[in-house]
Design an enzyme around this catalytic site. Structure first.
Site, PDB file in Angstrom:
ATOM      1  N   ARG A 180      61.062  14.723   0.257  1.00 36.13           N
ATOM      2  CA  ARG A 180      60.567  14.053   1.465  1.00 36.13           C
ATOM      3  C   ARG A 180      60.189  15.009   2.592  1.00 36.13           C
ATOM      4  NH1 ARG A 180      65.219   9.929   2.480  1.00 36.13           N
ATOM      5  NH2 ARG A 180      66.280  11.186   0.909  1.00 36.13           N
TER       6      ARG A 180
ATOM      7  N   ARG B  56      58.048  45.916  23.561  1.00 37.65           N
ATOM      8  CA  ARG B  56      58.129  45.933  22.099  1.00 37.65           C
ATOM      9  C   ARG B  56      59.311  46.788  21.634  1.00 37.65           C
ATOM     10  NH1 ARG B  56      52.494  47.960  20.656  1.00 37.65           N
ATOM     11  NH2 ARG B  56      53.429  47.998  18.577  1.00 37.65           N
TER      12      ARG B  56
ATOM     13  N   ARG C  53      38.436  64.357  36.695  1.00 36.90           N
ATOM     14  CA  ARG C  53      37.215  63.565  36.912  1.00 36.90           C
ATOM     15  C   ARG C  53      36.116  64.459  37.501  1.00 36.90           C
ATOM     16  NH1 ARG C  53      41.044  61.139  40.861  1.00 36.90           N
ATOM     17  NH2 ARG C  53      40.517  62.070  42.858  1.00 36.90           N
TER      18      ARG C  53
END
Ligand code: UD1
Ligand code: MG
Length: 467
Positions: free
Chosen positions: A16, A336, A443
């Site tokens: 079931r 994590r 940069r």
């Protein structure tokens, strides 16, 4: 104390459930149904526990072993489902030499409490016979075996299909849970014959056999405890009861749960006092939460440790992470496995960490990935910082000393180190180690062209006019 063994019947298919998965493996609050009776048997000190498997035997065994890696389990196989007596008989070899008591439990009855089983063992002691059983009184006993008493004493169990009309009127039902003296059990099982309406080997025949030699003990348990699982509606209903039981126990122990109907706290989780659990929070797999912690709405913590006074803001996901005292995490942080935070660390929205050790008071408040990183105390990691830990083949370590400042939108190409007090200018791609106290900027120098926009517009207009 008499030695105790347990047999847990897990052989059924569960038609079931309408599922490809064996019934006993369907989960309730993060664990398979059968893990609950198995756990209860172990808690009672059973020195051998025999899960009797049949349908999908290999999968069921594998799942049980994974949940109880260190438990004294001995599996038994019931090849064909020929009735409950036959199922218990399958455990005989596995329990050779055990001469105490055998607790018989159903693998699809998850809510039975340890206290009820202790009462069963006590009833067995008190009666002094070969067997004791758990009964339950049901308004609608259809389908259950009835406990038939003579002069108030348990005389036998008669299955619903074998009952006379008078017996059908009896509301005291057999829950199917027993404590039986091993010597009597194996001897009596050998004598049971499948002569009944269903042509099965009925374990319930044991009761009449035991009653002939001495008194049968009985404890009455609440129907919510003895209820099995037959379909997915019942699965959800049992989960609901378990959830309520667990949440109430935490609240009684001083934990605030803002919406107990949506807090999913697995069995065996430790939570300190004055901690507040928000709506739709999940605490799973042995998570430990300290005192005075706030866990915000929708957060999911799996196998994680959170120390005192920390605030986990909404929708944060922690897996095998350790978080120190007074940290502020989230909203929307993802920690994590291997994340290890000292005290007073702040990790903000869309910050992901993996195998990252972060020292006291360090902050990474926005949009950052810190993987395979050892970060010192008092560091400030700017928005958009990324540890480039993977070169396509191997993972490499990023190491930051104490008091390091990483400007926004920087990449740390590992393996790389920034020494104590080092400073990385915004937008830098760090590919070489930065010595302590030094500045690294990579940069291109900024160029300013005054009036350039107006000039561009004039050029475009000329092109349009076909010049
Ligand atoms: C059984 C009892 C009944 C009791 C009821 C309570 C018998 C004969 N009857 O009836 O008195 O009121 O439980 O729920 O024992 N199983 C096997 N192998 C088998 C047969 C069953 O492992 O060959 C397992 C099933 O998977 C299930 C449990 O034993 O977990 C009970 O079996 P089930 O067929 O549901 O017994 P009932 O007819 O409900
Ligand atoms: Mg049944």
């Amino acid at each position: 104390m008499t030695a105790l063994a347990a047999v847990v019947l897990c052989a059924g298919k569960g038609t079931r459930m309408k599922s490809e998965k064996a019934k006993v493996l369907h989960p309730i609050l993060g664990r398979p149904i059968c893990a609950y009776p198995l756990k209860r048997a172990l808690e009672l000190g059973a020195t051998s526990v025999v899960p009797v498997v049949g349908h999908q035997a290999a999968e069921v065994e594998k799942s049980i072993r994974a949940h109880f890696p260190e438990a004294p389990l001995r599996f038994a196989l019931q090849k064909e489902q020929r009735g409950t007596a036959d199922a218990v008989k399958a455990a005989e070899d596995a329990l050779k030499g055990h001469d105490g008591r055998v607790l018989i439990l159903y693998g699809d009855v998850p809510l039975l409490r340890k206290e009820t089983l202790q009462a069963l063992l006590a009833a067995h002691d008190a009666a002094g016979g070969a067997l004791a059983l758990v009964s339950t009184t049901l308004e609608d006993p259809t389908g259950y075996g009835r406990v038939i008493r003579e002069a108030g004493k348990v005389a036998r169990i008669v299955e619903h299909k074998d009952c006379t009309p008078e017996q059908r009127a009896v509301k005291e039902c057999n829950a199917g849970i027993y404590s039986v003296d091993a010597a009597f059990l194996w001897k009596a099982l050998a004598e049971i014959k499948p002569v009944n309406a269903q042509g099965e080997y009925y374990l319930t025949d044991l009761v009449e056999m035991a009653a002939k030699h001495g008194p049968v003990g009985a404890v009455d348990a609440d129907a919510t405890e003895t209820a099995g699982v037959n379909d997915k509606v019942e699965l959800a209903a049992r989960a609901r009861v378990l959830q309520q039981r667990i949440n109430e126990a935490h609240m009684r122990a001083g934990v605030s749960i803002l919406d107990p109907a949506t807090a999913y706290i697995e069995e065996g989780i430790t939570i300190g006092t004055d901690t507040e659990i928000g709506p739709s929070v999940t605490l799973a797999a042995g998570t430990v939460v300290g005192k005075n912690v706030i866990i915000g709405q929708g957060s999911v913590l799996t196998a994680s440790h959170v120390a005192d006074g920390t605030h986990i803001k909404p929708y944060s996901v922690l897996e095998e992470a350790r978080v120190g005292d007074r940290c502020i995490i989230g909203p929307f942080s993802r920690l994590r496995p291997g994340t290890d935070l000292a005290e007073d660390v702040h990790l903000g929205n869309f910050v992901e960490t993996k195998k990252a050790r972060i020292g006291k008071g360090s902050k990474a408040n926005h949009l950052t990935y810190l993987g395979d990183a050892n970060i010192g105390a008092g560091c400030n990691i700017g928005a958009g910082t990324i540890t480039c830990n993977y070169d396509g083949v191997n993972k490499h370590l990023t190491e930051l000393g104490d008091g390091v400042f990483i400007g926004s939108d920087s990449q740390l190409v590992a393996p790389v180190k920034v020494g104590d007090g080092g400073y990385v200018g915004a937008g830098t791609t760090v590919t070489k180690n930065v010595p302590p106290g030094s500045l690294a900027v990579s940069r291109a120098p900024q160029v300013v062209k005054e009036g350039w926009v107006a000039g561009k517009k004039a050029r475009q207009a000329k092109v349009k006019a076909g010049g």
